[in-house]
Design a protein around this motif. Structure first.
Motif, PDB file in Angstrom:
ATOM      1  N   ALA A   1      35.200  46.839  -2.687  1.00 62.97           N
ATOM      2  CA  ALA A   1      36.097  46.288  -3.309  1.00 62.97           C
ATOM      3  C   ALA A   1      37.607  46.241  -3.008  1.00 62.97           C
ATOM      4  O   ALA A   1      38.028  46.762  -1.207  1.00 62.97           O
ATOM      5  CB  ALA A   1      36.363  47.303  -4.416  1.00 62.97           C
ATOM      6  N   VAL A   2      37.977  45.516  -3.304  1.00 62.83           N
ATOM      7  CA  VAL A   2      39.836  45.780  -2.691  1.00 62.83           C
ATOM      8  C   VAL A   2      40.336  45.328  -3.773  1.00 62.83           C
ATOM      9  O   VAL A   2      40.852  45.109  -4.358  1.00 62.83           O
ATOM     10  CB  VAL A   2      39.868  43.414  -2.145  1.00 62.83           C
ATOM     11  CG1 VAL A   2      40.983  42.957  -1.157  1.00 62.83           C
ATOM     12  CG2 VAL A   2      38.299  43.262  -0.976  1.00 62.83           C
ATOM     13  N   GLY A   3      42.083  45.834  -2.846  1.00 59.66           N
ATOM     14  CA  GLY A   3      43.290  46.332  -3.788  1.00 59.66           C
ATOM     15  C   GLY A   3      44.051  44.347  -3.525  1.00 59.66           C
ATOM     16  O   GLY A   3      44.102  44.092  -2.553  1.00 59.66           O
ATOM     17  N   LEU A   4      44.556  43.857  -5.059  1.00 62.87           N
ATOM     18  CA  LEU A   4      45.360  43.135  -4.426  1.00 62.87           C
ATOM     19  C   LEU A   4      47.022  43.886  -5.050  1.00 62.87           C
ATOM     20  O   LEU A   4      47.633  44.926  -6.173  1.00 62.87           O
ATOM     21  CB  LEU A   4      45.278  42.557  -5.881  1.00 62.87           C
ATOM     22  CG  LEU A   4      46.614  41.137  -6.034  1.00 62.87           C
ATOM     23  CD1 LEU A   4      45.764  39.435  -5.492  1.00 62.87           C
ATOM     24  CD2 LEU A   4      45.816  40.426  -7.530  1.00 62.87           C
ATOM     25  N   ASN A   5      48.055  43.467  -4.220  1.00 59.93           N
ATOM     26  CA  ASN A   5      49.288  44.114  -4.282  1.00 59.93           C
ATOM     27  C   ASN A   5      50.107  42.554  -3.996  1.00 59.93           C
ATOM     28  O   ASN A   5      50.577  41.340  -3.313  1.00 59.93           O
ATOM     29  CB  ASN A   5      49.764  44.838  -3.291  1.00 59.93           C
ATOM     30  CG  ASN A   5      48.589  46.007  -2.670  1.00 59.93           C
ATOM     31  OD1 ASN A   5      48.571  46.737  -3.416  1.00 59.93           O
ATOM     32  ND2 ASN A   5      47.856  46.636  -2.566  1.00 59.93           N
ATOM     33  N   PHE A   6      51.376  42.961  -3.914  1.00 58.21           N
ATOM     34  CA  PHE A   6      52.881  42.121  -4.380  1.00 58.21           C
ATOM     35  C   PHE A   6      52.782  41.414  -2.837  1.00 58.21           C
ATOM     36  O   PHE A   6      53.695  39.984  -2.913  1.00 58.21           O
ATOM     37  CB  PHE A   6      54.047  42.239  -5.284  1.00 58.21           C
ATOM     38  CG  PHE A   6      54.601  41.481  -6.483  1.00 58.21           C
ATOM     39  CD1 PHE A   6      54.657  41.250  -7.842  1.00 58.21           C
ATOM     40  CD2 PHE A   6      55.674  40.517  -5.600  1.00 58.21           C
ATOM     41  CE1 PHE A   6      54.990  40.075  -8.347  1.00 58.21           C
ATOM     42  CE2 PHE A   6      56.110  39.319  -6.628  1.00 58.21           C
ATOM     43  CZ  PHE A   6      55.502  39.107  -7.534  1.00 58.21           C
ATOM     44  N   ILE A   7      53.032  42.243  -2.320  1.00 56.69           N
ATOM     45  CA  ILE A   7      53.043  41.979  -0.392  1.00 56.69           C
ATOM     46  C   ILE A   7      52.824  40.683  -0.337  1.00 56.69           C
ATOM     47  O   ILE A   7      52.288  39.762   0.356  1.00 56.69           O
ATOM     48  CB  ILE A   7      52.903  43.001  -0.194  1.00 56.69           C
ATOM     49  CG1 ILE A   7      53.922  42.558   1.222  1.00 56.69           C
ATOM     50  CG2 ILE A   7      51.483  43.866   0.515  1.00 56.69           C
ATOM     51  CD1 ILE A   7      53.547  43.829   2.489  1.00 56.69           C
ATOM     52  N   ASP A   8      50.573  40.589  -0.922  1.00 62.58           N
ATOM     53  CA  ASP A   8      50.067  39.573  -0.865  1.00 62.58           C
ATOM     54  C   ASP A   8      50.911  38.001  -1.258  1.00 62.58           C
ATOM     55  O   ASP A   8      49.821  37.166  -0.110  1.00 62.58           O
ATOM     56  CB  ASP A   8      48.991  39.605  -1.480  1.00 62.58           C
ATOM     57  CG  ASP A   8      47.897  41.284  -1.334  1.00 62.58           C
ATOM     58  OD1 ASP A   8      48.483  42.342   0.220  1.00 62.58           O
ATOM     59  OD2 ASP A   8      47.367  41.149  -2.329  1.00 62.58           O
ATOM     60  N   CYS A   9      51.969  37.918  -2.430  1.00 66.28           N
ATOM     61  CA  CYS A   9      52.181  37.006  -2.689  1.00 66.28           C
ATOM     62  C   CYS A   9      53.786  36.998  -1.839  1.00 66.28           C
ATOM     63  O   CYS A   9      53.647  35.397  -1.670  1.00 66.28           O
ATOM     64  CB  CYS A   9      52.581  37.611  -4.075  1.00 66.28           C
ATOM     65  SG  CYS A   9      51.823  37.690  -4.871  1.00 66.28           S
ATOM     66  N   TYR A  10      53.496  37.701  -1.174  1.00 69.27           N
ATOM     67  CA  TYR A  10      55.076  37.216  -0.178  1.00 69.27           C
ATOM     68  C   TYR A  10      54.530  36.503   1.258  1.00 69.27           C
ATOM     69  O   TYR A  10      55.111  35.586   1.383  1.00 69.27           O
ATOM     70  CB  TYR A  10      55.376  38.727   0.236  1.00 69.27           C
ATOM     71  CG  TYR A  10      56.455  39.574  -0.831  1.00 69.27           C
ATOM     72  CD1 TYR A  10      56.897  38.748  -2.340  1.00 69.27           C
ATOM     73  CD2 TYR A  10      56.698  40.665  -0.652  1.00 69.27           C
ATOM     74  CE1 TYR A  10      57.569  39.692  -2.629  1.00 69.27           C
ATOM     75  CE2 TYR A  10      56.512  41.036  -1.939  1.00 69.27           C
ATOM     76  CZ  TYR A  10      57.440  40.827  -2.577  1.00 69.27           C
ATOM     77  OH  TYR A  10      58.448  41.676  -3.395  1.00 69.27           O
ATOM     78  N   HIS A  11      52.922  37.318   1.415  1.00 70.53           N
ATOM     79  CA  HIS A  11      52.376  36.672   2.430  1.00 70.53           C
ATOM     80  C   HIS A  11      52.313  35.201   2.135  1.00 70.53           C
ATOM     81  O   HIS A  11      52.746  34.433   3.396  1.00 70.53           O
ATOM     82  CB  HIS A  11      51.433  37.366   2.938  1.00 70.53           C
ATOM     83  CG  HIS A  11      51.539  38.622   3.497  1.00 70.53           C
ATOM     84  ND1 HIS A  11      50.595  39.624   3.322  1.00 70.53           N
ATOM     85  CD2 HIS A  11      52.402  38.847   4.446  1.00 70.53           C
ATOM     86  CE1 HIS A  11      51.720  40.789   4.367  1.00 70.53           C
ATOM     87  NE2 HIS A  11      52.783  40.537   5.259  1.00 70.53           N
TER      88      HIS A  11
END
Length: 327
Positions: free
Chosen positions: A37-47
């Motif tokens: 499983a992989v976590g989703l985070n708001f920093i992913d949207c920044y990237h």
């Protein structure tokens, strides 16, 4: 072959594209992990948007959990077959298999499943460094009020529970009555719907006009001025995100006029600068989760193929708690 999600240019969720790439063997100091499983985070949207630039093409994702397939020379704390989880400042977890540095990878206790492990490392260790290390000059004692914005999100719900375990009176803000109720159910002492209430006035009312010792703020631009106005003299403004956009420039003189305030801009990966520091923070997180004092709420699950929709929902603030991508 290895299925990955990558971006070839920055922009909206439509830039997230599936691809098949080869994965090799780990080199010195590296490990190969097959994700569960992989976590989703708001920093992913920044990237993805380019706010935090990455060399392109790039595979996104800062945390995951799975099983070690192979280790490179010099890796002594892991072996093939180990259950592991990690948060890492080098993106690349949106994939089935990855080779990465072994330094941030921690053994996952048997009592914690892969989905929980993937969901909690970045957000849980963020809550850990905020409540344990990012402290006002006068410290925090049981009974003290703290203000936590976006308290129904992944970091927020962990912080609500952890603050309660520490005896703190956490004042939560969120964007709906339902999210406020969720924060209260998870240990917040008070909750403010910032869409229908003036959160500054509400905080002053809750604290008898004194204000709080510290504000933990991942929202950024929209809450900055109000957050400063919620602090008591010598209070700490702890910024750790920009969900509404970057904070505009401000004059340091404002801090003096508002009560000789302190300001800090924190990042998790400064705290995870060494193997020893990473393990100590992870152990603290594992212990509080295993004790039952903090429960990790995996509220949304998306197949890897639906990652575009996952990003849309995250940016639209339609999510609560933690979100994972399943493989």
């Amino acid at each position: 072959m290895n299925r990955v999600v990558q971006i070839r240019q920055t922009g909206g969720p439509e830039q997230l594209q599936l691809a098949d790439v080869a994965v090799g063997d780990p080199g010195p100091g590296q490990v190969r992990i097959r994700h569960r499983a992989v976590g989703l985070n708001f920093i992913d949207c920044y990237h993805r948007s380019g706010l935090y630039p990455l060399p392109l093409p790039a595979v996104l994702g800062a945390e995951g959990a799975g099983v070690v397939e192979a280790v490179g020379d010099g890796v002594t704390h892991l072996k093939p077959g180990d259950r592991v989880a990690y948060a890492h400042n080098e993106p690349g977890s949106y994939c089935q298999v990855r080779v990465m540095s072994a330094r941030p990878v921690c053994k996952l206790p048997d009592a914690i499943d892969f989905e929980t492990g993937a969901a909690m490392m970045l957000k849980g260790m963020t809550a850990q460094y905020l409540l344990k290390k990012t402290l006002p000059v006068e410290g925090l004692q049981p009974g003290d009020h703290v203000l936590f914005h976006a308290a129904a999100g992944g970091v927020g719900l962990i912080a609500c529970q952890w603050a309660r375990a520490l005896g703190l009176q956490l004042i939560a803000t969120a964007g709906s009555d339902e999210k406020c109720a969720l924060a209260l159910a998870n240990g917040a002492a008070h909750a403010i719907n910032y869409r229908t209430q003036d959160f500054v006035a509400a905080v002053k009312d809750i604290t008898g006009g004194r204000g709080v010792k510290v504000v933990y703020d991942s929202v950024g631009k929209d809450t900055w001025e109000g957050s400063l106005n919620c602090l008591r003299p010598f209070g700490l403004m702890a910024s750790f995100g920009n969900a509404s956009g970057p904070v505009p420039p401000f004059s340091p003189g404002v801090l003096g006029a508002k009560g000789s305030l302190y300001v800090t801009r924190q990042t998790l990966f400064t705290h995870l600068r060494s193997r020893e520091a990473t393990q100590a923070m992870a152990d603290d997180l594992f212990a509080v989760v295993a004790s039952g004092q903090v429960k990790i709420h995996v509220a949304q699950r998306y197949p890897l193929e639906d990652v575009q929709q996952a990003h849309r929902d995250l940016e639209a603030r339609k999510t609560t708690g933690c979100t994972i991508l399943t493989l």
